[in-house]
Design a protein around this motif. Structure first.
Motif, PDB file in Angstrom:
ATOM      1  N   PHE A 173       0.848  -1.188   0.000  1.00 43.15           N
ATOM      2  CA  PHE A 173       0.000   0.000   0.000  1.00 43.15           C
ATOM      3  C   PHE A 173       0.890   1.246   0.000  1.00 43.15           C
ATOM      4  CE2 PHE A 173      -2.228  -3.404   2.170  1.00 43.15           C
ATOM      5  CZ  PHE A 173      -3.503  -3.368   1.622  1.00 43.15           C
ATOM      6  N   ASP A 174       0.407   2.305  -0.618  1.00 49.61           N
ATOM      7  CA  ASP A 174       1.157   3.556  -0.583  1.00 49.61           C
ATOM      8  C   ASP A 174       1.308   4.029   0.857  1.00 49.61           C
ATOM      9  OD1 ASP A 174       1.461   3.652  -3.304  1.00 49.61           O
ATOM     10  OD2 ASP A 174      -0.195   5.053  -3.654  1.00 49.61           O
ATOM     11  N   GLY A 175       2.515   4.460   1.185  1.00 52.89           N
ATOM     12  CA  GLY A 175       2.787   4.965   2.533  1.00 52.89           C
ATOM     13  C   GLY A 175       3.085   6.459   2.516  1.00 52.89           C
ATOM     14  N   SER A 176       3.030   7.073   3.679  1.00 55.87           N
ATOM     15  CA  SER A 176       3.285   8.509   3.780  1.00 55.87           C
ATOM     16  C   SER A 176       4.511   8.838   4.613  1.00 55.87           C
ATOM     17  CB  SER A 176       2.065   9.218   4.395  1.00 55.87           C
ATOM     18  OG  SER A 176       1.813   8.732   5.705  1.00 55.87           O
ATOM     19  N   ASN A 177       5.092   7.849   5.288  1.00 57.24           N
ATOM     20  CA  ASN A 177       6.278   8.123   6.103  1.00 57.24           C
ATOM     21  C   ASN A 177       7.477   8.405   5.203  1.00 57.24           C
ATOM     22  OD1 ASN A 177       4.824   7.719   8.487  1.00 57.24           O
ATOM     23  ND2 ASN A 177       5.174   5.511   8.408  1.00 57.24           N
ATOM     24  N   LEU A 178       8.255   9.403   5.583  1.00 56.88           N
ATOM     25  CA  LEU A 178       9.288   9.958   4.706  1.00 56.88           C
ATOM     26  C   LEU A 178      10.682   9.498   5.076  1.00 56.88           C
ATOM     27  CD1 LEU A 178       9.960  12.142   2.464  1.00 56.88           C
ATOM     28  CD2 LEU A 178      10.359  13.702   4.382  1.00 56.88           C
ATOM     29  N   ASN A 179      11.404   8.958   4.104  1.00 58.62           N
ATOM     30  CA  ASN A 179      12.835   8.698   4.238  1.00 58.62           C
ATOM     31  C   ASN A 179      13.580   9.862   3.592  1.00 58.62           C
ATOM     32  OD1 ASN A 179      11.322   6.112   4.216  1.00 58.62           O
ATOM     33  ND2 ASN A 179      13.326   5.255   4.687  1.00 58.62           N
ATOM     34  N   LEU A 180      14.617  10.353   4.270  1.00 62.60           N
ATOM     35  CA  LEU A 180      15.258  11.575   3.776  1.00 62.60           C
ATOM     36  C   LEU A 180      16.709  11.661   4.213  1.00 62.60           C
ATOM     37  CD1 LEU A 180      14.227  14.625   6.000  1.00 62.60           C
ATOM     38  CD2 LEU A 180      13.982  12.247   6.725  1.00 62.60           C
ATOM     39  N   LEU A 181      17.437  12.549   3.529  1.00 65.81           N
ATOM     40  CA  LEU A 181      18.762  12.965   3.969  1.00 65.81           C
ATOM     41  C   LEU A 181      18.634  14.340   4.604  1.00 65.81           C
ATOM     42  CD1 LEU A 181      21.040  12.044   0.915  1.00 65.81           C
ATOM     43  CD2 LEU A 181      20.524  10.655   2.928  1.00 65.81           C
ATOM     44  N   THR A 182      19.347  14.546   5.701  1.00 65.11           N
ATOM     45  CA  THR A 182      19.419  15.866   6.329  1.00 65.11           C
ATOM     46  C   THR A 182      20.844  16.378   6.185  1.00 65.11           C
ATOM     47  OG1 THR A 182      17.680  15.342   7.919  1.00 65.11           O
ATOM     48  CG2 THR A 182      19.148  17.152   8.482  1.00 65.11           C
ATOM     49  N   PHE A 183      20.976  17.623   5.704  1.00 66.26           N
ATOM     50  CA  PHE A 183      22.277  18.253   5.527  1.00 66.26           C
ATOM     51  C   PHE A 183      22.506  19.275   6.646  1.00 66.26           C
ATOM     52  CE2 PHE A 183      20.897  17.720   0.923  1.00 66.26           C
ATOM     53  CZ  PHE A 183      21.567  16.510   0.753  1.00 66.26           C
ATOM     54  N   ASN A 184      23.702  19.302   7.186  1.00 71.95           N
ATOM     55  CA  ASN A 184      24.062  20.324   8.173  1.00 71.95           C
ATOM     56  C   ASN A 184      24.476  21.589   7.419  1.00 71.95           C
ATOM     57  OD1 ASN A 184      25.100  21.965  10.163  1.00 71.95           O
ATOM     58  ND2 ASN A 184      26.260  20.341  11.176  1.00 71.95           N
ATOM     59  N   THR A 185      23.551  22.537   7.308  1.00 66.11           N
ATOM     60  CA  THR A 185      23.791  23.733   6.497  1.00 66.11           C
ATOM     61  C   THR A 185      24.760  24.704   7.161  1.00 66.11           C
ATOM     62  OG1 THR A 185      21.903  24.932   7.431  1.00 66.11           O
ATOM     63  CG2 THR A 185      21.488  23.545   5.492  1.00 66.11           C
ATOM     64  N   ALA A 186      25.185  24.402   8.393  1.00 64.52           N
ATOM     65  CA  ALA A 186      26.169  25.255   9.074  1.00 64.52           C
ATOM     66  C   ALA A 186      27.585  24.719   8.930  1.00 64.52           C
ATOM     67  CB  ALA A 186      25.801  25.381  10.554  1.00 64.52           C
ATOM     68  N   SER A 187      27.733  23.582   8.239  1.00 60.38           N
ATOM     69  CA  SER A 187      29.045  22.925   8.143  1.00 60.38           C
ATOM     70  C   SER A 187      29.584  23.005   6.721  1.00 60.38           C
ATOM     71  CB  SER A 187      28.912  21.453   8.561  1.00 60.38           C
ATOM     72  OG  SER A 187      30.141  20.765   8.392  1.00 60.38           O
ATOM     73  N   PRO A 188      30.702  23.717   6.492  1.00 57.72           N
ATOM     74  CA  PRO A 188      31.295  23.773   5.153  1.00 57.72           C
ATOM     75  C   PRO A 188      31.696  22.380   4.673  1.00 57.72           C
ATOM     76  CG  PRO A 188      32.236  25.443   6.596  1.00 57.72           C
ATOM     77  CD  PRO A 188      31.444  24.523   7.468  1.00 57.72           C
ATOM     78  N   PRO A 189      31.562  22.072   3.381  1.00 57.79           N
ATOM     79  CA  PRO A 189      31.056  22.917   2.302  1.00 57.79           C
ATOM     80  C   PRO A 189      29.531  22.840   2.116  1.00 57.79           C
ATOM     81  CG  PRO A 189      31.839  20.867   1.389  1.00 57.79           C
ATOM     82  CD  PRO A 189      32.077  20.775   2.875  1.00 57.79           C
TER      83      PRO A 189
END
Length: 527
Positions: free
Chosen positions: A282-298
């Motif tokens: 069945f179609d699901g709604s739970n999200l798999n994702l990548l999170t980026f640390n936008t405070a960390s170069p680059p």
């Protein structure tokens, strides 16, 4: 961790992982289960994670397993519909005043608790007052701030007559209905006994619970207001071990295993070939994702984050690694949501990724942190590592214990991480949790903006959106919000995981909604 050999393609790398998983699954036939046997006549439901509590409202934390069994025994005033909007459950009608400060709930007629007494507004008021006067996990959402500065959104709760409950807010707040979904209505003055002998208005009555064996026995409530369940006796068994679960399914000692998250995609395919089992998707709604640390170069550069998004072949991963058991995501919201908007889409385009990365120097590998206990997370990270390597982004994968990982994410001690949001991403209010600068976590505030993303324009739009009741205006605001978030890419939505169900072939009327909750159990039939 498997690595990509020189000259090999990412597709062949994925296939190598799949083959290794298949070989592991073939060993399941050798497993002999020593778990609890079937209670005579009981319909057995397998649950993959421990039930931490049977307390419907007072637990110190909220976990998915406990919430799933809660929905078998209890109802709330409010529930989510198929569009993830909030509608009445035990409330037959909900009215909001023009100033947004007063909500009037009309209690549904003829609802009985499982001991035979009729539900009234006094029970609903008692439940809500109990939540507000304690420091339960489910209480926190009704307050603003923390510690001594914490203030309630709720001014008072009244029950002027048996059919009416009135909630008055201290200021306009769009979060009331969403937070009521998790609040099970209990009988007046019953909370202390609820901890050990749950009593609600749901389709199944509590019989017994063995916390050491993780076995919960229930029976159908014949006077359930929405019609009695077809199955008369239910046993919920926690079977956390992957091999044991597969063995119990094959042996016929489990009737249904809804959303068994421990099983690999190939295990579902293999079990689907068993003559006595069916596998449903069945179609699901739970999200798999990548999170980026936008405070960390680059990764503090937008073009680097965008390049990473273009470099990852999500379609290939869904096809070869997840075996089609997912759907690409373009937003944190599920597509069924009234507020959904895809924003800027990222198709697989390594050429565009390389163009965006022109001139970017990587003096050391980007650190990709994942939970060491998740085989899936480590496999996904290995594939993504090789996609990024092909466009010139060096990645070092670090695995750590889950609680330690959460601490590191709160402190910003990562650059990329993989995770999943369950349930919360169904409400557009989640944009504030994930992206408002006020929600960046600190040592004293474990908030959810782990990407540490700051954007004053987005902050202003979010603040307006969370105070907007007008649906059309709200949608316009959330379209702008999703355009900005997709462009700046503080996170990268990967896919919505499918809701997989394994059941005996004689189990019918299986209809799992996108949320994956267990409301469907009351409608199951066995031929």
């Amino acid at each position: 961790m498997l690595s990509l050999r020189p000259g090999a393609s990412s597709t062949s790398f994925v296939r190598t992982i799949v083959k290794s998983l298949v070989l592991g699954s073939l060993l399941l036939s050798l497993v002999v289960s020593l778990g609890c046997r079937r209670k005579s006549g009981a319909f057995v439901i397998a649950l993959g994670d421990n039930i931490r509590t049977i307390d419907p409202i007072g637990s110190p934390s909220v976990d998915a397993a406990s919430e799933r069994v809660r929905t078998l025994m209890f109802n709330s005033l409010v529930k989510k519909d198929e569009k993830f909007d909030y509608v009445g459950e035990l409330a037959s009608d909900i009215k909001r005043s023009d100033d947004g400060l007063t909500f009037t709930f009309t209690i549904r007629d003829g609802v009985k608790f499982q001991d035979g007494r009729l539900l009234t507004s006094a029970d609903a008021k008692y439940t809500f007052d109990t939540v507000l006067s304690n420091t339960f996990a489910k209480s926190a959402s009704f307050f603003e701030g923390v510690g001594a500065g914490r203030t309630s959104y709720i001014k008072n709760v009244e029950a002027p007559d048996p059919k009416t409950m009135v909630v008055t807010l201290t200021k306009p707040w769009v979060g009331l209905l969403s937070n009521l979904v998790a609040i099970s209505i209990i009988p007046k003055d019953s909370y202390e006994s609820e901890k050990s002998h749950p009593l609600g208005t749901g389709p199944f009555k509590f019989v017994s619970y063995d916390s050491s064996q993780q076995v919960l026995d229930l029976e159908a409530f014949p006077d359930y207001w929405d019609g009695p369940a077809n199955i008369k006796q239910v046993r919920v068994r926690v079977i956390a071990d992957t091999n044991a679960l597969q063995a119990e399914l094959q042996a016929g000692r489990v009737d249904i295993a809804p959303l068994p998250t421990s099983l690999s995609p190939d295990a579902f395919k293999l079990l689907g070939q068993h003559p006595n089992l069916q596998v449903l998707q069945f179609d699901g709604s739970n999200l798999n994702l990548l999170t980026f640390n936008t405070a960390s170069p680059p990764l503090n550069e937008v073009k680097v984050r965008q390049a990473i998004c273009y470099a990852i072949d999500r379609e290939g991963m869904i096809r070869d690694l997840l075996l089609g058991q997912a759907k690409i995501a373009h937003s944190i919201l599920p597509e069924e949501s009234w507020a959904y908007w895809p924003g800027q889409k990222y198709s697989y385009d390594p050429g565009m990724a390389k163009k965006l990365l022109a001139g970017v120097q990587f003096t050391k590998p980007v650190v990709f942190k994942v939970s060491g206990s998740s085989v899936a997370a480590k496999n996904y990270a290995g594939v993504i590592q090789n996609y990024l390597k092909q466009v010139g982004v060096p990645v070092a994968i670090e695995t750590t214990e889950l609680n330690t990982l959460f601490d590191q994410l709160r402190r910003g001690e990562f650059q990329i991480t993989y995770g999943q949001w369950v349930g919360g991403n169904q409400d557009p209010l989640f944009f504030k949790d994930l992206f408002a600068s006020s929600e960046i976590p600190s040592e004293t505030r474990p908030s959810r903006n782990r990407s540490r993303y700051r954007n004053p324009e987005l902050d202003a739009l979010i603040e307006e959106a969370v105070k907007t009741w007008d649906r059309q205006k709200g949608r316009e605001l959330y379209i702008k919000i999703q355009d900005i978030v997709s462009r700046d890419a503080p996170i990268f939505p990967l896919w919505y995981q499918a809701n997989m169900v394994i059941a005996k072939k004689n189990v019918e009327n299986i209809h799992v909604n996108a949320s994956g909750d267990w409301g469907f159990v009351a409608k199951l039939t066995v031929k």
